[in-house]
Design a protein around this motif. Structure first.
Motif, PDB file in Angstrom:
ATOM      1  N   ILE A  46      41.330  78.651  73.255  1.00 32.71           N
ATOM      2  CA  ILE A  46      42.407  77.819  73.789  1.00 32.71           C
ATOM      3  C   ILE A  46      41.875  76.909  74.895  1.00 32.71           C
ATOM      4  N   CYS A  47      41.056  77.476  75.759  1.00 33.85           N
ATOM      5  CA  CYS A  47      40.533  76.703  76.883  1.00 33.85           C
ATOM      6  C   CYS A  47      39.081  77.106  77.138  1.00 33.85           C
ATOM      7  N   PRO A  48      38.130  76.381  76.569  1.00 37.31           N
ATOM      8  CA  PRO A  48      36.730  76.776  76.693  1.00 37.31           C
ATOM      9  C   PRO A  48      36.158  76.629  78.105  1.00 37.31           C
ATOM     10  N   THR A  49      36.717  75.740  78.936  1.00 36.83           N
ATOM     11  CA  THR A  49      36.138  75.536  80.268  1.00 36.83           C
ATOM     12  C   THR A  49      36.552  76.624  81.243  1.00 36.83           C
ATOM     13  N   GLY A  50      37.764  77.158  81.087  1.00 37.35           N
ATOM     14  CA  GLY A  50      38.236  78.207  81.986  1.00 37.35           C
ATOM     15  C   GLY A  50      38.626  77.703  83.356  1.00 37.35           C
ATOM     16  N   GLY A  51      38.767  76.397  83.525  1.00 38.19           N
ATOM     17  CA  GLY A  51      39.113  75.827  84.826  1.00 38.19           C
ATOM     18  C   GLY A  51      40.612  75.741  85.046  1.00 38.19           C
ATOM     19  N   LEU A  52      40.973  75.096  86.144  1.00 38.75           N
ATOM     20  CA  LEU A  52      42.380  74.954  86.490  1.00 38.75           C
ATOM     21  C   LEU A  52      43.154  74.067  85.516  1.00 38.75           C
ATOM     22  N   GLU A  53      42.446  73.203  84.791  1.00 39.44           N
ATOM     23  CA  GLU A  53      43.142  72.353  83.823  1.00 39.44           C
ATOM     24  C   GLU A  53      43.715  73.164  82.669  1.00 39.44           C
ATOM     25  N   CYS A  54      43.331  74.420  82.572  1.00 37.92           N
ATOM     26  CA  CYS A  54      43.851  75.294  81.527  1.00 37.92           C
ATOM     27  C   CYS A  54      45.182  75.936  81.911  1.00 37.92           C
ATOM     28  N   LEU A  55      45.578  75.826  83.151  1.00 36.37           N
ATOM     29  CA  LEU A  55      46.780  76.510  83.632  1.00 36.37           C
ATOM     30  C   LEU A  55      48.041  76.006  82.940  1.00 36.37           C
ATOM     31  N   ALA A  56      48.212  74.693  82.842  1.00 35.33           N
ATOM     32  CA  ALA A  56      49.432  74.136  82.244  1.00 35.33           C
ATOM     33  C   ALA A  56      49.564  74.496  80.767  1.00 35.33           C
ATOM     34  N   PRO A  57      48.515  74.312  79.932  1.00 35.48           N
ATOM     35  CA  PRO A  57      48.684  74.694  78.525  1.00 35.48           C
ATOM     36  C   PRO A  57      48.945  76.194  78.349  1.00 35.48           C
ATOM     37  N   LEU A  58      48.259  77.009  79.135  1.00 37.92           N
ATOM     38  CA  LEU A  58      48.469  78.451  79.005  1.00 37.92           C
ATOM     39  C   LEU A  58      49.866  78.857  79.472  1.00 37.92           C
ATOM     40  N   ALA A  59      50.365  78.206  80.522  1.00 40.71           N
ATOM     41  CA  ALA A  59      51.722  78.501  80.990  1.00 40.71           C
ATOM     42  C   ALA A  59      52.759  78.085  79.954  1.00 40.71           C
ATOM     43  N   LEU A  60      52.574  76.917  79.341  1.00 41.40           N
ATOM     44  CA  LEU A  60      53.510  76.475  78.307  1.00 41.40           C
ATOM     45  C   LEU A  60      53.458  77.384  77.087  1.00 41.40           C
ATOM     46  N   ILE A  61      52.263  77.825  76.730  1.00 39.48           N
ATOM     47  CA  ILE A  61      52.139  78.756  75.602  1.00 39.48           C
ATOM     48  C   ILE A  61      52.835  80.071  75.933  1.00 39.48           C
ATOM     49  N   ALA A  62      52.661  80.553  77.162  1.00 40.84           N
ATOM     50  CA  ALA A  62      53.291  81.813  77.560  1.00 40.84           C
ATOM     51  C   ALA A  62      54.808  81.695  77.569  1.00 40.84           C
ATOM     52  N   ILE A  63      55.340  80.611  78.131  1.00 48.15           N
ATOM     53  CA  ILE A  63      56.790  80.445  78.184  1.00 48.15           C
ATOM     54  C   ILE A  63      57.351  80.192  76.788  1.00 48.15           C
ATOM     55  N   GLY A  64      56.679  79.350  76.009  1.00 50.19           N
ATOM     56  CA  GLY A  64      57.139  79.091  74.638  1.00 50.19           C
ATOM     57  C   GLY A  64      57.046  80.317  73.758  1.00 50.19           C
ATOM     58  N   GLY A  65      55.950  81.063  73.887  1.00 48.20           N
ATOM     59  CA  GLY A  65      55.806  82.298  73.113  1.00 48.20           C
ATOM     60  C   GLY A  65      56.815  83.344  73.528  1.00 48.20           C
ATOM     61  N   GLY A  66      57.082  83.392  74.824  1.00 49.39           N
ATOM     62  CA  GLY A  66      58.101  84.318  75.304  1.00 49.39           C
ATOM     63  C   GLY A  66      59.477  83.968  74.775  1.00 49.39           C
ATOM     64  N   SER A  67      59.753  82.687  74.698  1.00 45.35           N
ATOM     65  CA  SER A  67      61.043  82.258  74.145  1.00 45.35           C
ATOM     66  C   SER A  67      61.134  82.571  72.661  1.00 45.35           C
ATOM     67  N   ALA A  68      60.024  82.410  71.955  1.00 46.34           N
ATOM     68  CA  ALA A  68      60.012  82.764  70.537  1.00 46.34           C
ATOM     69  C   ALA A  68      60.208  84.268  70.353  1.00 46.34           C
ATOM     70  N   ALA A  69      59.651  85.055  71.253  1.00 44.47           N
ATOM     71  CA  ALA A  69      59.844  86.508  71.187  1.00 44.47           C
ATOM     72  C   ALA A  69      61.249  86.894  71.628  1.00 44.47           C
ATOM     73  N   ALA A  70      61.855  86.082  72.487  1.00 50.87           N
ATOM     74  CA  ALA A  70      63.196  86.394  72.988  1.00 50.87           C
ATOM     75  C   ALA A  70      64.243  86.291  71.885  1.00 50.87           C
ATOM     76  N   TRP A  71      64.049  85.397  70.951  1.00 51.04           N
ATOM     77  CA  TRP A  71      65.045  85.192  69.908  1.00 51.04           C
ATOM     78  C   TRP A  71      65.339  86.481  69.146  1.00 51.04           C
ATOM     79  N   PRO A  72      64.355  87.145  68.540  1.00 54.53           N
ATOM     80  CA  PRO A  72      64.687  88.391  67.833  1.00 54.53           C
ATOM     81  C   PRO A  72      65.124  89.518  68.772  1.00 54.53           C
ATOM     82  N   LEU A  73      64.587  89.547  69.994  1.00 53.32           N
ATOM     83  CA  LEU A  73      65.011  90.583  70.934  1.00 53.32           C
ATOM     84  C   LEU A  73      66.483  90.393  71.327  1.00 53.32           C
TER      85      LEU A  73
END
Length: 138
Positions: A46-73
């Motif tokens: 997802i983020c090969p550099t591991g720097g701070l520029e990876c924070l936004a995509p990982l946060a969006l993936i976490a929130i979006g994935g959490g929302s996708a998991a929230a639907w069936p729950l």
């Protein structure tokens, strides 16, 4: 015909509490997913550099994935309509997490994650109420 039932009633309280409970579990699921992604090497894809520029995509993936998991729950705990509550909860969660990140510097790694996620889904469940079944009149 208009629906004149009260928007916020005692019957909506279990829905709101159930949605808040689901919301409070989402950051824990995100932490587990991040741990698994780190151990399996998926994080590096997802983020090969591991720097701070990876924070936004990982946060969006976490929130979006959490929302996708929230639907069936939400569906399992009988919060209806689950898809609408999950979608609106995603928007509220994104706004709340952004505000907390700007106001509290350590807000994204604190218990505020759990509180914000719970509040986001609870507020969405409070705003969106299930469609009432109207008897067919002849």
């Amino acid at each position: 015909m208009s629906d004149h039932s009260p928007r916020f009633s005692r019957t909506s309280l279990p829905r709101v509490l159930a949605a808040g409970l689901v919301g409070s579990s989402l950051p824990l699921m995100a932490f587990v997913a991040a741990f698994v992604a780190d151990k399996t090497g998926l994080m590096h894809l997802i983020c090969p550099t591991g720097g701070l520029e990876c924070l936004a995509p990982l946060a969006l993936i976490a929130i979006g994935g959490g929302s996708a998991a929230a639907w069936p729950l939400l569906w399992l705990v009988r919060v209806r309509p689950a898809w609408a509550v999950a979608l609106l909860g995603f928007v509220f969660n994104l706004i709340l997490q952004s505000l907390v990140a700007q106001v509290i510097p350590s807000g994204l790694d604190s218990p505020m994650l759990f509180v914000n996620s719970a509040l986001s889904l609870a507020l969405a469940a409070l705003i969106i109420r299930p469609r009432s079944r109207q008897p067919i009149s002849t």
